[in-house]
Design a protein around this motif. Structure first.
Motif, PDB file in Angstrom:
ATOM      1  N   HIS A 803      60.268  32.784  47.945  1.00  0.00           N
ATOM      2  CA  HIS A 803      59.320  32.255  46.943  1.00  0.00           C
ATOM      3  C   HIS A 803      58.056  31.734  47.638  1.00  0.00           C
ATOM      4  CE1 HIS A 803      62.490  32.446  43.867  1.00  0.00           C
ATOM      5  NE2 HIS A 803      63.293  32.012  44.829  1.00  0.00           N
ATOM      6  N   ASP A 805      54.386  30.920  48.848  1.00  0.00           N
ATOM      7  CA  ASP A 805      53.064  30.889  48.227  1.00  0.00           C
ATOM      8  C   ASP A 805      52.086  30.286  49.224  1.00  0.00           C
ATOM      9  OD1 ASP A 805      53.195  28.046  48.084  1.00  0.00           O
ATOM     10  OD2 ASP A 805      54.329  28.209  46.231  1.00  0.00           O
ATOM     11  N   THR A 806      50.857  30.128  48.810  1.00  0.00           N
ATOM     12  CA  THR A 806      49.805  29.697  49.740  1.00  0.00           C
ATOM     13  C   THR A 806      49.848  28.211  50.039  1.00  0.00           C
ATOM     14  OG1 THR A 806      48.303  29.432  47.856  1.00  0.00           O
ATOM     15  CG2 THR A 806      48.277  31.552  49.000  1.00  0.00           C
ATOM     16  N   MET A 852      51.896  36.159  52.912  1.00  0.00           N
ATOM     17  CA  MET A 852      51.476  36.053  51.510  1.00  0.00           C
ATOM     18  C   MET A 852      50.074  36.609  51.224  1.00  0.00           C
ATOM     19  SD  MET A 852      53.575  33.341  52.301  1.00  0.00           S
ATOM     20  CE  MET A 852      52.554  31.907  52.491  1.00  0.00           C
ATOM     21  N   THR A 853      49.112  36.416  52.139  1.00  0.00           N
ATOM     22  CA  THR A 853      47.713  36.756  51.853  1.00  0.00           C
ATOM     23  C   THR A 853      47.108  37.506  53.028  1.00  0.00           C
ATOM     24  OG1 THR A 853      46.876  34.707  52.802  1.00  0.00           O
ATOM     25  CG2 THR A 853      47.480  34.660  50.458  1.00  0.00           C
ATOM     26  N   SER A 883      53.731  40.719  50.597  1.00  0.00           N
ATOM     27  CA  SER A 883      53.375  40.918  49.189  1.00  0.00           C
ATOM     28  C   SER A 883      52.389  42.076  49.095  1.00  0.00           C
ATOM     29  CB  SER A 883      52.756  39.640  48.613  1.00  0.00           C
ATOM     30  OG  SER A 883      52.243  39.885  47.330  1.00  0.00           O
TER      31      SER A 883
END
Length: 941
Positions: A803, A805-806, A852-853, A883
């Motif tokens: 899970h 995230d940033t 994530m990014t 992702s």
């Protein structure tokens, strides 16, 4: 239908069967004057008879070899022998055997058919039908003998003699008195069918009267829940004692039983000896409140409905017997029959037990852990009675601690299979609330929304709330007084404490308006209730020591007398803390007082011990109870007796230890601590609840008594820490029972326990796997900080990985691990700065990270490649989750090569497939990706 008609049917079966056998035997002998043909019967019979099974072939051969003169053949075997071996008989395909004619073949077929029709006919035969059927058989038999004699050239005088002999046999059967052996041999199927019909009707009447349950009977007598309406799937494993095994559905429980066809008294002795005889016992174990009795009542409820419910194969059982081991009033199988089906037993008398062995019966023995001397004798009587009956199945329930004791008493003839109940499966907790809460609100009248409770249930709950008994208690408390519940800290003992306080509150409220106590001072009323409770607690401990749940008559009288002395209405007081249970007697179902549940009996016993340790004055009368104005109705003699007990207690020193209280209360010499393990667990919980600080001496004693009682596993000790809310002195004492030579495995539910426990353990390897969001575990930083002198070999922060995230990274948690040089496995989400912490992890062989990014990928992946190739030489497994929706091809670089590299591409959609392929190509290391693809949610395959 009356008994005379049943006896007519039995007499007709005997007459037709004996005469048919007589005529067919004579036909065979007349048709085989050459004895060598009889010796060849084995060969000819098996050459001309279709084979049904190897077992039947073997059985027939044994009968033929044992009786070559065919004297012991039954009607069917004689018929086959005539068709196969007699001279002058046409082939089997000839229609003479089947179409009406004046040939012997048709007549012997007609005799066989008549015998079969009578054997499987009506349960009752009127006098007129009996005479008509007997005359028809007489005429058919006479005609058959005459035609047979003519065909085989027998002298007319000989034929006449045989006809007279046959008629004499019929006349003798008509006038003789039928004996037990006659009924069993010729009419067992018919009588059995009637017995089953009558017995089922009686059993269903009994069982339907107890099909409702009231888990909170000590609070209210009005709540009635029907098993089949509130039952949800419970977690069941089939395998070894102790819970290890394969998960199965409770619906398939009876499929574990392998039974054969019921035996019959019409089989020959040789046939009976060849029938497999291994009855089966399904031994269901589970802790108190795990749903054993609930499951039993569901089985009974569905059986009364014809076995058409959820439990498979229940409709196979013609009868069901139910034994409650807490019942002390029966000692043998015959007494059980007398109680369950008295009218049938009187009618059938000596043959009743023999007929029962012909039926398919499910025998339920509920609560082996609640047995007593009488019920133990009864259970052994049943096991001995049916040990050769493969059509009988036992379903037995017990707490785990009594399983092995019972197993040692089972005769070797039985096949035993273990099943363990683990409570409600986590995915069914909400369904359980949806079924039970509305039923409870109907009784309480509270308009609480079930959806609100569902939200509460979805919070982090303790394992013990998966037990149906505990969960329904929690539902009831929440419905009545939700402020009492703190679901993040409610323990097993705290739950019972809350429900008990609710009972006390409701009782005192009722007594303030009761005609016998409305004038009593509030303090005196409370004191008197507390004194009465101490007597109830003591009674619970005494009955537990004798393996009883129901109160004996003399104990009940004593409690009533004490209520009278304290000017309390006994019905109100006893019904507040005890329940009236239905018990079978010869006069019907009666009610007897008992603890509402075995678990509550344990809790009451623990209350007696703890109150004796911290409030010894409650075990004796107070001045309020003896001198209050409302006590004037008590006699002087009664008051004097109470004061004598008080003075005696004041002179005698009070027990200063848990063992001392047990020994003084039970007075049976050496105390077997195995029996009191659950009591001692509650003692530990109550010490924490009722004392500001638990004395070290008591903490040390309760832990060592639990060890003496058989507590061994890490899981048991960790549960004890939960019950005492991680009490420091308990933690210190428990730590000595952890083997630090083994790896310590810590999951999300263990974090709080081990954060307190690790500082007390000597150096060991620690494996940590966190499934939930670490932000929901406030004790996790304390746990990681406690690893100072331990070797953390694995840290799997799976929530951060799956899970990611940033804003959520694992950096701060990894930094808290002081022994990173020993870390072998890590899973999570790291920033570029956090990843530098892994450079000192020279033992790392497993690494799974989330990306994530674009920014995250551009900074992390190059550093990952450099560190793996230059520093992490032990790394074998590398997994990277990317992702696809948030990371561009330009931001990524190839992954370093290790023994196995796994790429997990997530957040895919149809329009991103081409992009995902480009990402995979760019990320592929020089050595290629692993042969397995890690899959999660929408992934590229």
């Amino acid at each position: 239908m009356n008994d005379k008609q049943v006896f007519n049917a039995c007499r007709l079966i005997k007459a037709v069967n004996i005469c048919a056998k007589y005529i067919l035997h004579k036909t065979f002998l007349w048709g085989n004057p050459d004895k060598c043909m009889i010796m060849k019967l084995d060969f000819t019979l098996f050459m001309n008879t279709p084979k049904t099974s190897k077992f039947l072939d073997k059985t027939l051969k044994q009968i033929i070899n044992k009786h070559p003169d065919v004297s012991e053949f039954d009607v069917s075997l004689l018929y086959d022998s005539i068709k196969s071996a007699c001279k002058k008989e046409p082939p089997l395909s000839d229609q003479k055997w089947y179409i009406e004619n004046e040939e012997i073949e048709y007549y012997i077929t007609s005799i066989l058919n008549m015998r079969n029709n009578v054997l499987h006919g009506q349960l009752a035969v009127t006098d007129e039908n009996y005479k008509e059927s007997l005359n028809n058989h007489r005429e058919l038999s006479t005609r058959c003998l005459k035609i047979c004699g003519k065909k085989y050239g027998r002298d007319e005088a000989e034929v006449t003699k045989e006809v007279k002999q046959m008629n004499d046999i019929l006349e003798e059967i008509t006038t003789e008195i039928l004996l037990e052996d006659d009924i069993l041999l010729y009419c067992s199927d018919m009588v059995k069918r009637r017995m089953i019909n009558d017995s089922r009707a009686k059993l269903m009447e009994i069982f339907q009267s107890i099909s409702y349950v009231n888990p909170v009977s000590c609070i209210t007598s009005d709540l009635k829940l029907k098993e089949d309406e509130i039952f949800v799937d419970i977690e069941v494993t089939h395998g070894q004692h102790g819970g290890r095994g394969q998960h199965i559905s409770y619906q398939h429980l009876l499929k574990l039983v392998q039974t054969t066809a019921p035996p019959s008294f019409t089989r020959t002795v040789s046939q009976q000896q060849d029938i497999p005889t291994r009855p089966c016992i399904i031994l269901v174990e589970g802790v108190a409140g795990s749903g054993k009795t609930t499951l039993v009542k569901l089985v009974i409820e569905e059986w009364t409905q014809g076995g058409q419910g959820n439990i498979s194969d229940l409709d196979n059982y013609e009868l069901l017997l139910w034994v409650q081991c807490r019942d002390p009033t029966m000692t043998c199988y015959q007494q059980l029959l007398d109680r369950l089906m008295p009218e049938i037993d009187i009618k059938l008398k000596e043959i009743h037990q023999k007929l029962m062995k012909l039926c398919k019966i499910l025998i339920i023995i509920d609560g082996l852990d609640e047995d007593n001397e009488s019920s133990r004798t009864l259970v052994q009587s049943l096991l001995q009675e049916f040990k050769y009956c493969s059509n009988i199945a036992f379903l037995c329930t017990s707490r785990p601690e009594k399983v092995e004791n019972f197993r040692r008493t089972i005769p070797a003839k039985y096949t035993v299979t273990h099943v363990t109940l683990h409570g409600i499966s986590k995915e069914n907790l909400v369904q359980f609330v949806r079924l039970n809460h509305p039923e409870i609100t109907k009784q309480t009248g509270n308009n609480r929304n079930t959806e609100e409770l569902e939200k509460v249930i979805n919070l982090r709950l303790h394992e013990h709330l998966r037990l149906p008994m505990n969960l329904i208690l929690m539902i009831y408390i929440w419905d009545n007084d939700p402020d009492q519940l703190n679901l993040t800290s409610v323990t097993h003992t705290k739950l019972y404490y809350n429900i008990h306080e609710l009972c006390k509150h409701k009782l005192i409220h009722r007594l303030t308006n009761h005609q016998d106590t409305e004038t009593m001072d509030d303090k005196d009323l409370t004191d008197n209730v507390n004194i009465m409770l101490m007597n109830i607690y003591k009674t619970a401990l005494e009955t537990l020591s004798r393996d009883q749940l129901d109160l004996e008559v003399n104990i009940l009288k004593n409690l009533k007398r004490k209520c009278k002395h304290l000017c309390l209405p006994y019905k109100e007081v006893l019904s507040a803390f005890l329940c009236l249970r239905p018990t079978w007697t010869m006069l019907g179902i009666k009610e007897r007082y008992s603890a509402p549940h075995k678990g509550i009996q344990d809790y009451f016993a623990a209350l007696y011990i703890v109150n004796n340790l911290i409030n010894p004055q409650y075990s004796t009368p107070t001045s309020a109870s003896a001198t209050s104005a409302s006590a004037t109705s008590a006699t002087f003699l009664s008051i004097w007796r109470e004061w004598k007990q008080y003075i005696k207690a004041a002179i005698s020193p009070s027990p200063v230890s848990i063992r001392g209280v047990l020994e003084e209360s039970i007075r049976s010499g050496v105390v077997d601590m195995n029996k009191y393990q659950n009591v001692l667990i509650h003692v530990a919980g109550l010490l924490y609840l009722l004392l500001d600080q638990v004395p070290e001496t008591l903490a040390r004693e309760v832990v060592h008594l639990l060890q003496e009682s058989g507590m061994r596993t890490h899981k048991q000790w960790l549960n004890l820490l939960d019950i005492t809310n991680i009490c420091p002195v308990i933690v210190k004492e428990v730590s000595q029972f952890f083997n630090t030579k083994d790896i310590i495995y810590i999951s999300s539910i263990h974090v709080k326990r081990y954060s307190a426990l690790l500082p007390h353990l000597s150096s060991c390897e620690v494996d940590i796997t966190i499934l939930c969001d670490p932000s929901d575990l406030p004790e996790l930083p304390d746990l990681l900080a406690a690893l100072t002198h331990h070797h953390c070999t694995k840290l799997a922060l799976l929530y951060h990985y799956y899970h990611a995230d940033t804003t959520t990274f694992s950096d701060n948690l990894l930094q808290l691990v002081q022994s990173r040089s020993q870390l072998g496995c890590f899973t999570g989400s790291l920033t570029c700065e956090g990843f530098r912490l892994l450079q000192e992890c020279h033992e790392l062989w497993w690494l799974f990270l989330a990306v994530m990014t674009d920014h995250h990928a551009a900074s992390l992946l190059p550093q990952l490649h450099h560190t793996v190739t230059s520093t992490l030489h032990q790394l074998e497994w590398l997994g990277v989750k990317v992702s696809a929706a948030a990371v561009s091809v330009a931001a990524v670089t190839s992954l370093p090569s290790t023994k196995t590299v796994m790429l997990d591409l997530t957040d895919l959609s149809d329009d991103l497939v081409s992009h995902a392929c480009d990402l995979a190509k760019e990320l592929q290391p020089a050595g290629g990706l692993g042969s397995e693809v890690q899959k999660s949610r929408k992934i590229f395959a």
